[in-house]
Design a protein around this motif. Sequence first.
Motif, PDB file in Angstrom:
ATOM      1  N   GLY A  48       2.401   2.085  -4.806  1.00 49.35           N
ATOM      2  CA  GLY A  48       2.842   1.431  -3.791  1.00 49.35           C
ATOM      3  C   GLY A  48       2.725  -0.081  -3.719  1.00 49.35           C
ATOM      4  O   GLY A  48       3.057  -0.803  -4.616  1.00 49.35           O
ATOM      5  N   ILE A  95       1.049   7.219  -1.591  1.00 51.17           N
ATOM      6  CA  ILE A  95       1.321   5.962  -1.363  1.00 51.17           C
ATOM      7  C   ILE A  95       0.327   4.693  -0.809  1.00 51.17           C
ATOM      8  O   ILE A  95      -0.326   5.379   0.295  1.00 51.17           O
ATOM      9  N   SER A 104      -0.332   1.426   0.836  1.00 52.74           N
ATOM     10  CA  SER A 104       0.414   0.477   1.532  1.00 52.74           C
ATOM     11  C   SER A 104      -0.421  -0.526   2.440  1.00 52.74           C
ATOM     12  O   SER A 104      -0.870  -0.065   3.551  1.00 52.74           O
ATOM     13  N   THR A 111       7.235  -1.508   1.407  1.00 49.87           N
ATOM     14  CA  THR A 111       6.908  -0.077   1.178  1.00 49.87           C
ATOM     15  C   THR A 111       8.221   0.648   1.746  1.00 49.87           C
ATOM     16  O   THR A 111       8.873   1.413   1.002  1.00 49.87           O
TER      17      THR A 111
END
Length: 261
Positions: free
Chosen positions: A99, A132, A134, A141
Amino acid sequence: MRLIDSHTHLYFDDYEPSPESAVERALGAGVVHMVLPGVNREAIAPARRLHERYPDCTSIAVGLHPCDVKEGIMEEELEIVDRELNENPGFYCAVGEVGIDLHWDKTTIDLQMQAFDRQARKALSLGLPLIIHSRDGLDATLEVLRGLPAEPKAVLHSFGGSAKDAERVLEEFSGMYFGINGIVTFKKATTKEVLPVVPHKQLLLETDAPYLAPVPHRGKRNESSFLVHTAHFVANELGLSVDDLGELTTENACRLFGIKL
């Protein structure tokens, strides 16, 4: 109560007296399964060893963390991720954690986006979900996710955004899962405001151990056994029994990661 820790790094070597002991404590606390995400090449061997020691109650992922995206070594690192996935079909439950992280270093944003895009496309090609990461990088993202040929199965792990951020994500990616961890128990955290926004079928619990230990263990090395404290807090916020929340989030983790209990 059955819980799944959807994101834990128990394979790190700083657990006392061993990573195995941390797994045993988690099992004793009602955590029936743990997902072990990768971060770089050095994480692969210890994660595999712990998974091979506990194949029935752990799943393993592989990926290059955005904080490990560096000029000069990124290509080699990504080739290792590709090789692991190509040579071990069915072994890895996800690609991650991958990410964008702009909290520590904004200068690598272009490289981070390239690495994220490449790994996301690999996950799509293999039908694997994405884990992910982020942090301070939601715009980047979402930009990467928009550029993919299809919406991936994915979880925004350790989600720390606002309720408006969650709504924004769901407007574009309606199937996104959200990983909620010990941050939600912190006194000044706004994460609890996200809980009513996230569809119940897309809610996951995690520790992100050894980081972000929940109250009453805040400041200590986190571990998967502490997930019970986050579960009780979230259940109370949502007006659910902890058993019902456990079954709900366990079912969600099994659906996303293909876990068979």
